[in-house]
Design a protein around this motif. Structure first.
Motif, PDB file in Angstrom:
ATOM      1  N   LEU A 149       0.820  -1.206   0.000  1.00  0.00           N
ATOM      2  CA  LEU A 149       0.000   0.000   0.000  1.00  0.00           C
ATOM      3  C   LEU A 149       0.858   1.262   0.000  1.00  0.00           C
ATOM      4  CD1 LEU A 149      -2.645  -1.014   2.695  1.00  0.00           C
ATOM      5  CD2 LEU A 149      -2.897  -1.123   0.209  1.00  0.00           C
ATOM      6  N   ALA A 150       1.915   1.236   0.797  1.00  0.00           N
ATOM      7  CA  ALA A 150       2.802   2.399   0.933  1.00  0.00           C
ATOM      8  C   ALA A 150       4.200   1.912   1.290  1.00  0.00           C
ATOM      9  CB  ALA A 150       2.281   3.332   2.020  1.00  0.00           C
ATOM     10  N   VAL A 151       5.171   2.744   0.981  1.00  0.00           N
ATOM     11  CA  VAL A 151       6.567   2.376   1.194  1.00  0.00           C
ATOM     12  C   VAL A 151       7.211   3.333   2.190  1.00  0.00           C
ATOM     13  CG1 VAL A 151       8.784   2.076   0.043  1.00  0.00           C
ATOM     14  CG2 VAL A 151       6.680   1.484  -1.157  1.00  0.00           C
ATOM     15  N   GLU A 152       8.028   2.771   3.086  1.00  0.00           N
ATOM     16  CA  GLU A 152       8.835   3.538   4.034  1.00  0.00           C
ATOM     17  C   GLU A 152      10.270   3.042   3.892  1.00  0.00           C
ATOM     18  OE1 GLU A 152       7.355   2.493   7.872  1.00  0.00           O
ATOM     19  OE2 GLU A 152       5.299   3.017   7.391  1.00  0.00           O
ATOM     20  N   PRO A 153      11.259   3.784   4.342  1.00  0.00           N
ATOM     21  CA  PRO A 153      12.629   3.279   4.260  1.00  0.00           C
ATOM     22  C   PRO A 153      12.766   1.931   4.982  1.00  0.00           C
ATOM     23  CG  PRO A 153      12.644   5.612   4.812  1.00  0.00           C
ATOM     24  CD  PRO A 153      11.209   5.145   4.889  1.00  0.00           C
ATOM     25  N   GLY A 154      13.106   0.886   4.224  1.00  0.00           N
ATOM     26  CA  GLY A 154      13.312  -0.433   4.803  1.00  0.00           C
ATOM     27  C   GLY A 154      12.057  -1.217   5.115  1.00  0.00           C
ATOM     28  N   HIS A 155      10.902  -0.632   4.854  1.00  0.00           N
ATOM     29  CA  HIS A 155       9.632  -1.295   5.186  1.00  0.00           C
ATOM     30  C   HIS A 155       8.564  -0.968   4.150  1.00  0.00           C
ATOM     31  CE1 HIS A 155      11.682  -1.316   9.081  1.00  0.00           C
ATOM     32  NE2 HIS A 155      10.970  -2.402   9.317  1.00  0.00           N
ATOM     33  N   ALA A 156       7.505  -1.737   4.199  1.00  0.00           N
ATOM     34  CA  ALA A 156       6.340  -1.476   3.366  1.00  0.00           C
ATOM     35  C   ALA A 156       5.089  -1.733   4.200  1.00  0.00           C
ATOM     36  CB  ALA A 156       6.339  -2.377   2.137  1.00  0.00           C
ATOM     37  N   ARG A 157       4.095  -0.927   3.976  1.00  0.00           N
ATOM     38  CA  ARG A 157       2.781  -1.151   4.586  1.00  0.00           C
ATOM     39  C   ARG A 157       2.002  -1.987   3.580  1.00  0.00           C
ATOM     40  NH1 ARG A 157       2.404   0.479   9.841  1.00  0.00           N
ATOM     41  NH2 ARG A 157       3.689   2.291  10.150  1.00  0.00           N
ATOM     42  N   CYS A 158       1.558  -3.165   4.020  1.00  0.00           N
ATOM     43  CA  CYS A 158       0.916  -4.113   3.111  1.00  0.00           C
ATOM     44  C   CYS A 158      -0.455  -4.523   3.622  1.00  0.00           C
ATOM     45  CB  CYS A 158       1.779  -5.362   2.962  1.00  0.00           C
ATOM     46  SG  CYS A 158       3.402  -5.042   2.274  1.00  0.00           S
ATOM     47  N   GLN A 159      -1.268  -5.011   2.690  1.00  0.00           N
ATOM     48  CA  GLN A 159      -2.600  -5.497   3.024  1.00  0.00           C
ATOM     49  C   GLN A 159      -2.834  -6.819   2.314  1.00  0.00           C
ATOM     50  OE1 GLN A 159      -5.893  -2.699   2.810  1.00  0.00           O
ATOM     51  NE2 GLN A 159      -7.068  -4.226   1.678  1.00  0.00           N
ATOM     52  N   GLY A 160      -3.457  -7.738   3.024  1.00  0.00           N
ATOM     53  CA  GLY A 160      -3.816  -9.009   2.422  1.00  0.00           C
ATOM     54  C   GLY A 160      -4.479  -9.921   3.415  1.00  0.00           C
ATOM     55  N   ARG A 161      -5.393 -10.742   2.920  1.00  0.00           N
ATOM     56  CA  ARG A 161      -6.099 -11.722   3.731  1.00  0.00           C
ATOM     57  C   ARG A 161      -6.745 -11.104   4.973  1.00  0.00           C
ATOM     58  NH1 ARG A 161      -6.364 -16.133   1.645  1.00  0.00           N
ATOM     59  NH2 ARG A 161      -6.918 -17.300   3.505  1.00  0.00           N
TER      60      ARG A 161
ATOM     61  N   ARG B   8       2.983  -3.889   8.696  1.00  0.00           N
ATOM     62  CA  ARG B   8       4.229  -3.211   8.324  1.00  0.00           C
ATOM     63  C   ARG B   8       5.268  -4.317   8.229  1.00  0.00           C
ATOM     64  NH1 ARG B   8       8.608  -0.525  11.436  1.00  0.00           N
ATOM     65  NH2 ARG B   8       9.424   1.136  10.121  1.00  0.00           N
ATOM     66  N   VAL B   9       5.847  -4.509   7.036  1.00  0.00           N
ATOM     67  CA  VAL B   9       6.788  -5.600   6.835  1.00  0.00           C
ATOM     68  C   VAL B   9       8.171  -5.073   6.469  1.00  0.00           C
ATOM     69  CG1 VAL B   9       4.981  -7.217   6.161  1.00  0.00           C
ATOM     70  CG2 VAL B   9       6.179  -5.944   4.404  1.00  0.00           C
ATOM     71  N   ASN B  10       9.162  -5.827   6.870  1.00  0.00           N
ATOM     72  CA  ASN B  10      10.550  -5.503   6.583  1.00  0.00           C
ATOM     73  C   ASN B  10      10.849  -5.903   5.137  1.00  0.00           C
ATOM     74  OD1 ASN B  10      13.460  -5.962   6.325  1.00  0.00           O
ATOM     75  ND2 ASN B  10      13.500  -5.557   8.530  1.00  0.00           N
ATOM     76  N   THR B  11      11.531  -5.026   4.397  1.00  0.00           N
ATOM     77  CA  THR B  11      11.838  -5.309   2.996  1.00  0.00           C
ATOM     78  C   THR B  11      13.335  -5.506   2.750  1.00  0.00           C
ATOM     79  OG1 THR B  11      11.880  -2.939   2.509  1.00  0.00           O
ATOM     80  CG2 THR B  11       9.794  -4.097   2.122  1.00  0.00           C
ATOM     81  N   ALA B  12      14.093  -5.792   3.781  1.00  0.00           N
ATOM     82  CA  ALA B  12      15.546  -5.943   3.642  1.00  0.00           C
ATOM     83  C   ALA B  12      15.934  -7.017   2.626  1.00  0.00           C
ATOM     84  CB  ALA B  12      16.177  -6.247   4.996  1.00  0.00           C
TER      85      ALA B  12
ATOM     86  N   LEU C 289       5.471 -11.915  -1.154  1.00  0.00           N
ATOM     87  CA  LEU C 289       5.271 -13.105  -0.335  1.00  0.00           C
ATOM     88  C   LEU C 289       5.861 -12.782   1.032  1.00  0.00           C
ATOM     89  CD1 LEU C 289       4.347 -16.066  -0.143  1.00  0.00           C
ATOM     90  CD2 LEU C 289       6.655 -16.707  -0.866  1.00  0.00           C
ATOM     91  N   ILE C 290       5.033 -12.838   2.058  1.00  0.00           N
ATOM     92  CA  ILE C 290       5.433 -12.438   3.409  1.00  0.00           C
ATOM     93  C   ILE C 290       5.509 -13.666   4.306  1.00  0.00           C
ATOM     94  CG2 ILE C 290       4.854 -10.987   5.398  1.00  0.00           C
ATOM     95  CD1 ILE C 290       5.252  -9.396   2.776  1.00  0.00           C
ATOM     96  N   PHE C 291       6.573 -13.750   5.090  1.00  0.00           N
ATOM     97  CA  PHE C 291       6.692 -14.769   6.128  1.00  0.00           C
ATOM     98  C   PHE C 291       6.935 -14.039   7.431  1.00  0.00           C
ATOM     99  CE2 PHE C 291       9.210 -17.733   8.731  1.00  0.00           C
ATOM    100  CZ  PHE C 291       8.272 -18.738   8.847  1.00  0.00           C
ATOM    101  N   ILE C 292       6.055 -14.270   8.376  1.00  0.00           N
ATOM    102  CA  ILE C 292       6.011 -13.552   9.646  1.00  0.00           C
ATOM    103  C   ILE C 292       5.866 -12.069   9.299  1.00  0.00           C
ATOM    104  CG2 ILE C 292       7.081 -13.158  11.886  1.00  0.00           C
ATOM    105  CD1 ILE C 292       8.372 -15.916  11.620  1.00  0.00           C
ATOM    106  N   ASP C 293       6.861 -11.235   9.489  1.00  0.00           N
ATOM    107  CA  ASP C 293       6.751  -9.821   9.133  1.00  0.00           C
ATOM    108  C   ASP C 293       7.879  -9.389   8.212  1.00  0.00           C
ATOM    109  OD1 ASP C 293       4.354  -9.087  10.425  1.00  0.00           O
ATOM    110  OD2 ASP C 293       5.361  -9.003  12.350  1.00  0.00           O
ATOM    111  N   SER C 294       8.298 -10.298   7.337  1.00  0.00           N
ATOM    112  CA  SER C 294       9.393 -10.007   6.422  1.00  0.00           C
ATOM    113  C   SER C 294       9.009 -10.398   4.999  1.00  0.00           C
ATOM    114  CB  SER C 294      10.640 -10.779   6.858  1.00  0.00           C
ATOM    115  OG  SER C 294      11.699 -10.543   5.973  1.00  0.00           O
TER     116      SER C 294
END
Length: 106
Positions: A4-16, A21-25, A37-42
């Motif tokens: 939905l939105a991007v932050e430094p090192g993270h993304a705000r996501c929606q699903g199910r 807020r997930v880590n995008t490292a 594809l998200i596992f836990i919060d990454s």
């Protein structure tokens, strides 16, 4: 999940039915609108919308089974239970015989 939105090192996501807020490292900078594809919060990898639909359909089927529902769900792709032996071997990346099959030949 869809970004939905991007932050430094993270993304705000929606699903199910949830937002996270997930880590995008592991994937680098995310882009709004793409599927991850998200596992836990990454975020583990970028996926196509078709792959996201397959994953969601599979999760819907698993959830229904866990709740004891026996309804038929149309998933739009072949499930392993409907595949031939050759298709399963190709899916697993192995066209070799199993040890049991080798034993039974002799």
């Amino acid at each position: 999940m869809q970004v939905l939105a991007v932050e430094p090192g993270h993304a705000r996501c929606q699903g199910r039915g949830e937002r996270r807020r997930v880590n995008t490292a592991l994937i680098g900078a995310a882009v709004a609108g793409e599927w991850l594809l998200i596992f836990i919060d990454s975020a583990q990898e970028r996926i196509s919308v078709e792959r996201a639909q397959e994953i969601n359909a599979t999760l819907d089927m698993m959830e229904a089974a866990l709740q004891g529902e026996s309804r038929e769900l149309s998933v739009g792709f072949s499930l392993p239970s409907a595949m031939s032996r050759e298709q399963l071997l190709a899916l697993s990346g192995s066209m070799q015989q199993t040890p049991l099959e080798k034993y039974l030949e002799h």
